[in-house]
Design an enzyme around this catalytic site. Structure first.
Site, PDB file in Angstrom:
ATOM      1  N   GLN A  19       0.818  -1.217   0.000  1.00  0.00           N
ATOM      2  CA  GLN A  19       0.000   0.000   0.000  1.00  0.00           C
ATOM      3  C   GLN A  19       0.852   1.268   0.000  1.00  0.00           C
ATOM      4  O   GLN A  19       0.310   2.361  -0.104  1.00  0.00           O
ATOM      5  CB  GLN A  19      -0.922   0.013   1.236  1.00  0.00           C
ATOM      6  CG  GLN A  19      -1.916  -1.129   1.299  1.00  0.00           C
ATOM      7  CD  GLN A  19      -2.975  -1.026   0.202  1.00  0.00           C
ATOM      8  OE1 GLN A  19      -3.180   0.030  -0.398  1.00  0.00           O
ATOM      9  NE2 GLN A  19      -3.647  -2.143  -0.073  1.00  0.00           N
TER      10      GLN A  19
ATOM     11  N   CYS B  67      -9.172  -8.253   4.601  1.00  0.00           N
ATOM     12  CA  CYS B  67      -8.045  -9.170   4.871  1.00  0.00           C
ATOM     13  C   CYS B  67      -7.272  -8.795   6.132  1.00  0.00           C
ATOM     14  O   CYS B  67      -6.106  -9.159   6.297  1.00  0.00           O
ATOM     15  CB  CYS B  67      -7.083  -9.260   3.683  1.00  0.00           C
ATOM     16  SG  CYS B  67      -7.811 -10.051   2.260  1.00  0.00           S
TER      17      CYS B  67
END
Lengths: 313, 403
Positions: free
Chosen positions: B198, B362
């Site tokens: 990310q 997740c």
């Protein structure tokens, strides 16, 4: 509750769309979980609710709010309606199977399984028959008619069908072979009453009367021949004479009988009696307390005669 | 830079004129791809569909050259010392698994992770706890979601083998102080693996400056093809690691009872590679460099500030992570009391074609620990516009009002 409705609706839609089949599978999984007292963990109900709300909210926020608050209640309501629909559909299917009409015996209301109403069509007596009848005011029955004056096949069977038909009526012509095969299969009696629903066929009642009076043993051979072949030929006297000859009936004697004024009187009396049954058109078939108006499928008569499981016999 | 010109590079946006509106706010899961990436991939399949590094013909040589150039591009992108420090993987998860299973961690070794890790940086260690008997220490985040550097520094002093942390959280967009973490870890003699899935698409990463030992990332979150990823490792460390996945193209030679592994990175790249993906990945790196991280961060911040300002006061709405949108990159993750996250996401999609992620992203461990069923995550990127953000906000407000 929503899962059950969704499963049923999506299963039907799934016939036409693969994506709906997939949703139907999800709904089924949800249903199976619910009926085994487990929570629906597939998220199916949530997913569908969100989709529905997503559509409704873009049109009316008030409606979306109402739907959101009353989703489960509405699901129950639709389930009730669905259940009622299913019951009516099953009833309609049963009635169609047993009577040939979704709405009950001889009903002419729309039936999805018989959209053209073919099972209830008759050649009406209203305008052209010699003896006018007023059907709506009468209950269909054979109480006022002396049945012994009409030809009867297998008279000793104790189980008798009574058929009012017209040689020229296409619906009678469709039904007659069915009735004959039922008579042969179940060894029942059959009383045939010719009624001239079409103007040119007035003379056929005299014809049937005379054949039965003169040579009753030849009547059924002659009657069968009258219902065979092209009905257009029935207007040809030569053709009729040919049929008489083929059936072993003396045509000259029959023609003489037809010309006899006494025959005219006797037949008119018979027709008055027939009109008193209250029938509205041909074919009309009586069996015990049941009446069949129009050309029903074979199974309808067979069920009336031998019950729902007639085919086992 | 002109956002409208940028959007012309993405075929996805071209279809908006003909189909129902589509507003893609799920880049944290997977980004959209510019045409140049698709063209690069097609070039492999259409013009150079051969094996790299094996055959001697000119087509194979062309593929090998392109793979090498992509490795170089990646090395430049992350400021690696040499291209051999770049290993091609399928995704971040594979990169982390390679490190986890190649380091030779044994019973008693300690690995430190944070309390907000994606499953890809949790499950591999849990498996090693069971299989090898390692210790797994979890550093919980501070209440606002930021990294607890004090607790980390205190714990790291006790002797740790590896620190494995998400550089930027997919949960709330918070970026850890990576430089401080690496320094503290190295002081304590621990290695550091950063999950940059990310982070890499949104901020410049200089692995040499950070002095990080391993860095794993995915191509599909940074305009690249799905099924592509990179594991960076310091060459000296890579040389010492035993390869986890072995077989074709990892060895120089073999006999019936032994083999001679190739040097890094080949020994970690078993089997035929995703060449088309590697072609596309190079184009993705180049495209991001062309756009520039200044623009990317500026655009993400302005979108996040706008959305945060518009929705944070909605009744029952709680934004996960720090209140300051500048600390959350392009991520706005929130819950609305009493409304299922999936319902919100599905309704946004149904109402206005707004695509967001819902559920536990997740990071089940974080949600389960707090008994939160799920949240809605909107994640923006430089190709998103304020108009799109406004549509998202408007429809979210409508949902809040009605439900």
């Amino acid at each position: 509750m929503f899962c059950i409705i969704s499963f049923i609706v999506l299963s039907i839609l799934g016939i036409f769309s693969a994506s709906n089949r997939e949703l139907a599978r999800e709904a089924l999984d949800c249903v199976l979980r619910r009926v085994t007292l487990r929570p629906c963990t597939t998220g199916f109900d949530e997913k569908m609710k969100a989709r529905i709300l997503g559509v409704v909210i873009t049109r009316s926020e008030g409606a979306a709010r109402f739907l959101n608050r009353n989703f489960e209640r509405l699901a129950w309501l639709f389930f009730g309606l669905l259940l009622a629909s299913v019951i009516f559909a099953v009833r309609g299917l049963f009635l169609f199977y047993t009577t040939g009409s979704c709405n009950g015996a001889n009903s002419t209301e729309f039936c999805v399984f018989d959209p053209t109403g073919a099972n209830n069509q008759v050649s009406t007596t209203s305008q052209v028959c010699t003896i006018p009848v007023t059907p709506a005011q009468m209950t269909l029955n054979l109480k006022k008619i002396d049945l012994t004056q009409f030809p009867t096949l297998n008279p000793g069977s104790g189980d008798n069908l009574f058929m009012i038909a017209c040689y020229h009526c296409e619906f009678s012509r469709k039904t007659y072979p069915i009735i004959r095969s039922l008579v042969d299969r179940f060894h029942i009696g059959l009383t045939f009453i010719h009624y001239p629903v079409k103007e040119p066929t007035d003379s056929f009642s005299k014809l049937a009367y005379c054949v039965n009076q003169l040579q009753p043993d030849k009547f059924w051979s002659f009657n069968d021949l009258m219902f065979e072949g092209d009905k257009a030929n029935l207007d040809d006297p030569t053709y009729i004479n040919g049929l008489l000859g083929k059936a072993g009936v003396d045509a000259k004697k029959v023609n003489a009988c037809i010309a006899d004024p006494a025959t005219e009187t006797a037949v008119k009396k018979q027709m008055e009696q027939v009109a008193s049954t209250g029938f509205t058109g041909t074919p009309t078939i009586f069996y015990k307390d049941q009446v069949f108006v129009g050309p029903k499928p074979y199974r309808v008569y067979a069920i009336a005669l031998r019950g729902f499981f007639y085919w086992l016999r | 830079m002109d956002i409208n010109k940028i959007r012309l590079d993405f075929p996805f946006f071209a279809q908006n004129s003909t189909k129902k509106p589509q507003i893609y706010l799920d880049t944290a899961c997977q980004s959209l791809r510019p045409q140049v990436v698709l063209d690069a991939m097609n070039r492999y399949y259409q013009l150079e569909p051969a094996c790299g590094g094996r055959s001697m013909h000119h087509l194979s040589a062309a593929v090998s050259k392109q793979v090498d150039e992509t490795r170089m591009a990646a090395a430049r992108f992350f400021h690696a010392s040499r291209k051999e420090e770049i290993i091609f993987t399928r995704n971040t998860t594979e990169g982390i698994n390679i490190v986890a299973n190649s380091l030779g961690l044994a019973a008693g070794d300690t690995v430190v992770i944070s309390g907000k890790e994606h499953n890809s940086n949790l499950i591999p260690w849990q498996m090693l706890v069971r299989r090898a008997g390692i210790n797994l220490k979890i550093i919980p985040p501070l209440p606002d979601g930021t990294f607890n550097i004090q607790e980390f520094e205190q714990f790291i002093a006790s002797g740790v083998k590896l620190v494995s942390l998400g550089m930027t959280s997919n949960l709330d967009g918070v970026t850890i102080p990576a430089a401080e973490v690496v320094k503290a870890a190295h002081r304590a003699g621990a290695l550091v693996l950063l999950d940059a899935a990310q982070a890499a698409p949104h901020r410049p990463i200089d692995v040499r400056s950070l002095d990080v030992d391993f860095l794993a990332l995915s191509g599909h979150k940074m305009l690249g093809p799905s099924g592509t990823g990179i594991l960076y490792g310091k060459y000296a460390l890579l040389e010492k690691l035993s390869p986890f996945l072995v077989g074709g193209d990892t060895v120089a030679t073999s006999t019936y009872d032994s083999c001679e592994f190739l040097p890094p990175p080949e020994k970690f790249e078993a089997g035929l590679q995703d060449y088309a993906g590697i072609y596309g990945l190079k184009a993705a790196f180049e495209y991001i460099q062309k756009v520039g991280f200044d623009f990317i961060q500026k655009q993400e911040t302005s979108l996040n500030e706008f959305i945060t300002g518009e929705i944070s006061s909605l009744p029952g709405l709680t934004i996960l992570g720090p209140a300051d949108p500048k600390l959350r990159g392009g991520i706005i993750n929130f819950t609305i009391e009493g409304i299922d996250s999936h319902r919100i996401a599905l309704m946004l999609d149904q109402m206005a074609g707004v695509m967001v992620r819902s559920g536990q992203h997740c990071v089940h461990s974080w949600f389960n620990d707090r008994q939160i069923k799920g949240s809605v995550r909107a994640s923006t990127y430089f190709y998103n516009t304020l108009e799109e953000a406004a549509v998202f906000v408007e429809n979210l407000k409508k949902i809040r009002k009605v439900l």
